[in-house]
Design an enzyme around this catalytic site. Structure first.
Site, PDB file in Angstrom:
ATOM      1  N   LYS A  74       0.835  -1.211   0.000  1.00  0.00           N
ATOM      2  CA  LYS A  74       0.000   0.000   0.000  1.00  0.00           C
ATOM      3  C   LYS A  74       0.869   1.260   0.000  1.00  0.00           C
ATOM      4  CE  LYS A  74      -2.265  -1.410   3.656  1.00  0.00           C
ATOM      5  NZ  LYS A  74      -1.782  -2.817   3.741  1.00  0.00           N
ATOM      6  N   THR A  75       1.902   1.286   0.833  1.00  0.00           N
ATOM      7  CA  THR A  75       2.803   2.443   0.849  1.00  0.00           C
ATOM      8  C   THR A  75       3.545   2.570  -0.470  1.00  0.00           C
ATOM      9  OG1 THR A  75       3.091   2.197   3.245  1.00  0.00           O
ATOM     10  CG2 THR A  75       4.711   3.545   2.072  1.00  0.00           C
ATOM     11  N   THR A 168      -5.707  -1.462   6.926  1.00  0.00           N
ATOM     12  CA  THR A 168      -5.706  -2.911   7.047  1.00  0.00           C
ATOM     13  C   THR A 168      -7.067  -3.413   7.504  1.00  0.00           C
ATOM     14  OG1 THR A 168      -4.858  -2.692   9.314  1.00  0.00           O
ATOM     15  CG2 THR A 168      -3.242  -3.025   7.554  1.00  0.00           C
TER      16      THR A 168
END
Length: 351
Positions: A74-75, A168
């Site tokens: 995701k990052t 999450t």
């Protein structure tokens, strides 16, 4: 006192959350473009279309929500978005924004077209969350000056920006916040073939000679998670430097991961302790989460968030209304015979 009583162990190589030693290496190993991003082809294709269309129309891309378990990229995708549109990237996290003023300070400091990455967005405070609604839709925040009857609300225009939210736990996001994102990407666990490619690429960047067979050994023990794959690669590298002059073979990679208690299916000490407790101490279950965690000396959050997802996904464990139940595969993986009564009970729970 056991350090594990205070959360996930910092030395656990299979903990999908970021470790302190991941920070510098992760930055060097992240793919810079969507073309190099492996393992999430559908999300990458959809996101590519969103970014390309925005560039052709000459507008700031829609806000993006990325959800999925830790360590799946995701990052990395947030950094890729900023790189693809040629914009600066501002990074913050939900727990760091506990007051609306904190968010207002960040948003007012953004430049036109900047990408604002907000990790763990579901952990942001409610006042900041309500301010974010207005900022995402109207690119404006209302700042309150003063207190009591004399307080004044001042509207503050902010530059157009792209918010990339990561979570999450998408289910904890309120509906009004989810609805304000123009694109939502759900990241799934990676296939072994994709992880082999990631491990091979990372080894090349780290200056390691790693064959396909050795990469497969690491990939198959990485629980479908790139962050874990890169972490295990570094542990194999260290082992090879000390034991074999830096030469990595499939046998050496397997020996290194055995030393770190990561077996051929990606289970570590914590996973096997959970299975052993359920199968042996509690005769296969059902057993409650708090009782299970106490029996192995871990926090309930560690068992629930680090060990259980993989054990359930691999068919070793089941969640039932009465508690956790071991499947026949759990007994077999521990080298134990499945009691006939437990096999019957498992069959009944499936019906």
């Amino acid at each position: 006192m056991n350090a594990s009583l205070h959360g996930p162990r910092a030395d656990d190589p299979l903990d999908p959350n970021r470790h302190a030693d991941d920070q510098v290496v992760d930055t060097a190993l992240r793919p810079p473009t969507l073309a190099e991003f492996r393992g999430q082809p559908r999300v990458a294709e959809q996101l590519g279309l969103v970014l390309a269309a925005a560039q052709q129309r000459g507008v700031v891309p829609d806000h993006v929500l990325l959800s999925g378990p830790p360590g799946l990229g995701k990052t990395t995708l947030a950094m890729i978005i900023a790189h693809e549109v040629g914009a600066p990237l501002r990074i913050s996290s939900g727990p760091a924004i506990q007051h609306a003023g904190d968010l207002a300070a960040i948003l007012s400091g953004l430049s036109e077209g900047e990408v604002f990455f907000l990790d763990e967005i579901h952990r942001m405070s409610r006042p900041a969350e309500e301010m974010l609604y207005l900022a995402m839709e109207d690119f404006r925040v209302d700042v309150i000056v003063g207190k009591g009857p004399g307080a004044t609300e001042i509207p503050l225009e902010i530059p157009r920006f792209t918010l990339v939210g990561a979570t999450t736990r998408a289910g904890l996001l309120p509906g009004p916040l989810r609805d304000r994102f123009g694109f939502t990407g759900q990241l799934d666990y990676y296939a072994a073939a994709d992880l082999v490619g990631i491990v091979t690429r990372s080894a090349s960047l780290l200056g390691l000679r790693l064959g396909q067979d050795s990469a497969e050994v690491i990939a198959l023990r990485s629980r479908g998670t790139p962050r874990i794959a890169n972490r295990l690669l570094r542990r194999v590298r260290d082992y090879a430097l000390v034991k074999a002059d830096g030469r990595i073979t499939p046998e050496l990679a397997a020996s290194a991961l055995d030393l770190y208690e990561v077996d051929e299916l990606g289970l570590d000490r914590l996973d096997r302790a959970v299975l052993d407790a359920v199968c042996v101490r509690f005769a296969g279950g059902p057993v409650g989460l708090s009782t299970l965690a106490m029996s192995i000396g871990e926090e309930t959050e560690t068992v629930e968030e680090v060990a259980e997802p993989y054990l359930i996904r691999q068919g070793f464990l089941m969640r039932t209304p009465r508690g956790r139940v071991a499947t026949p595969r759990a007994w077999r993986h521990l080298g134990l015979s499945v009691p006939a009564t437990r096999a019957d009970l498992f069959s009944d729970s499936e019906s």
